[in-house]
Scaffold this motif. Structure first.
Motif, PDB file in Angstrom:
ATOM      1  N   LYS A 271       0.819  -1.068  -0.024  1.00 54.83           N
ATOM      2  CA  LYS A 271      -0.181  -0.024   0.109  1.00 54.83           C
ATOM      3  C   LYS A 271       0.916   1.362  -0.086  1.00 54.83           C
ATOM      4  O   LYS A 271       1.731   1.455   1.026  1.00 54.83           O
ATOM      5  CB  LYS A 271      -0.929   0.093   1.185  1.00 54.83           C
ATOM      6  CG  LYS A 271      -1.859  -1.034   1.330  1.00 54.83           C
ATOM      7  CD  LYS A 271      -3.070  -1.008   0.455  1.00 54.83           C
ATOM      8  CE  LYS A 271      -4.119  -2.004   0.759  1.00 54.83           C
ATOM      9  NZ  LYS A 271      -5.232  -1.741  -0.083  1.00 54.83           N
ATOM     10  N   ALA A 273       1.515   5.670  -1.012  1.00 56.81           N
ATOM     11  CA  ALA A 273       1.162   6.988  -1.152  1.00 56.81           C
ATOM     12  C   ALA A 273       2.010   7.480  -2.435  1.00 56.81           C
ATOM     13  O   ALA A 273       3.212   7.412  -2.367  1.00 56.81           O
ATOM     14  CB  ALA A 273       1.256   7.688  -0.126  1.00 56.81           C
ATOM     15  N   ASN A 292      -2.666   5.336  -2.810  1.00 59.76           N
ATOM     16  CA  ASN A 292      -3.428   6.655  -2.316  1.00 59.76           C
ATOM     17  C   ASN A 292      -2.727   7.737  -2.941  1.00 59.76           C
ATOM     18  O   ASN A 292      -1.556   8.164  -2.718  1.00 59.76           O
ATOM     19  CB  ASN A 292      -3.181   6.717  -0.681  1.00 59.76           C
ATOM     20  CG  ASN A 292      -3.667   7.951  -0.084  1.00 59.76           C
ATOM     21  OD1 ASN A 292      -4.650   8.423  -0.841  1.00 59.76           O
ATOM     22  ND2 ASN A 292      -3.331   8.279   0.932  1.00 59.76           N
TER      23      ASN A 292
END
Length: 343
Positions: A271, A273, A292
């Motif tokens: 995950k 950013a 993200n």
């Protein structure tokens, strides 16, 4: 026996300050005198003028070659124009030599210095005394205020990245590259005329992307031609290549690139950013599972964009070095200059 005269050499202000620093660290006067090869009375003069020397070093920086503390013949005029200059530059007012000279003449008149002349010689010495240089205005960072970035840096960004490790924080930015450009300057004999051809305006757009810990993502390159001839018989490229009529990034191409990255990180079970500029070519993308997407505040890219802090410049410098090496190889082998393709 005839007396041998001591050979005197003027030390720069930087060396004077280094000697004073050595004294502060515990070296004796005798050791400093020996280290810098100066008489005792010279060191005494440096100690006496310590405040002036340190002030001069602060003004002129560590690259200055000045050797003497000169204050000029019109101290009040010098001080007045310097104070005015510093105040106006703090307001980001562009000031050139003509403006400075004209303003100085008004200060001289107001101070009753009727013999003052704002000559080129005075102007040159004044710049040297105060560590002032002439530069081209570039970039837009002056238009970004602290208020525009303070809350982002102190509150917003840390909150958005709270659950991300450094290795999972990525930044990306586009850059343009005139990839066929050969050096446009050359040394030549003074008696020769210097001619050359027209510089190539063929360019490509690339995306430089990497993590906070230095992991580099595969390059995404946008060219003009859909199927460049140089790609013939090439089975696999070291990057993702797409075409666009004007070599620009578009919302569709950006979406395609981000979606492909999302699949890449999903396969790694990461995950991440991804911080990017807030512009029309960077739309919000729905359906991302492992990325993200974070946008910088509007009009703050020149200050907040990490890739603009030397990363893209370094990338281009490495590319230019490779091109120059190819040119040197061709010159040494008496071959024509290489034709650089997008490949």
């Amino acid at each position: 026996m005839p007396l041998v005269k001591r050979k005197l050499t003027n030390k720069s202000i930087i060396e004077n300050c280094k000697a004073l620093k050595d004294l502060e660290t515990g070296m004796s006067n005798k050791e400093v005198v020996k280290k810098y090869g100066v008489p005792k009375n010279t060191l005494s003069t440096w100690i006496k003028n310590k405040t002036k020397l340190l002030t001069s070093l602060e003004k002129n920086g560590t690259k200055s070659k000045r050797k003497k503390l000169r204050s000029g013949n019109f101290k009040n005029v010098d001080k007045a124009i310097y104070t005015w200059f510093v105040a106006k530059r703090s307001q980001q007012v562009p000031i050139d030599g003509t403006i400075l000279k004209e303003k100085t003449l008004k200060f001289a008149e107001a101070l009753g210095e009727l013999d003052f002349k704002a000559s080129d010689c005075w102007f040159h010495n004044w710049k040297e005394r105060n560590g002032i240089s002439f530069k081209i205005i570039s970039g837009e960072s002056a238009a970004v205020t602290n208020n525009m970035t303070a809350s982002w840096n102190e509150t917003t960004l840390p909150t958005l990245l709270l659950n991300n490790k450094l290795e999972n924080i990525f930044n990306a930015d586009e850059f343009g590259l005139f990839y066929q450009c050969l050096p446009n300057k050359t040394y030549h004999l003074s008696r020769e005329k210097c001619f050359g051809g027209q510089n190539s305006k063929v360019r490509l757009t690339g995306i430089a992307a990497g993590s906070a810990t230095g992991e580099k993502l595969p390059m995404f390159v946008i060219g003009k031609s859909k199927n460049p001839r140089c790609f013939k018989h090439i089975k696999q490229l070291p990057c993702t290549y797409k075409n666009q009529l004007k070599n620009w990034m578009t919302g569709d191409l950006f979406t395609e690139w981000v979606m492909k990255l999302d699949s890449f990180f999903r396969a790694q079970d990461r995950k991440v950013a991804l911080l990017v500029d807030n512009c029309s070519a960077h739309p919000h993308i729905e359906g991302l599972s492992n990325i993200n997407l974070i946008f910088f505040p509007p009009n703050t890219t020149s200050v907040l964009q990490a890739m603009d802090q030397g990363v893209i410049r370094s990338l281009k410098a490495h590319y230019r070095h490779k091109i120059v090496r190819l040119c040197i190889k061709a010159v040494d082998n008496t071959e024509p200059m290489p034709k650089i393709s997008i490949l």
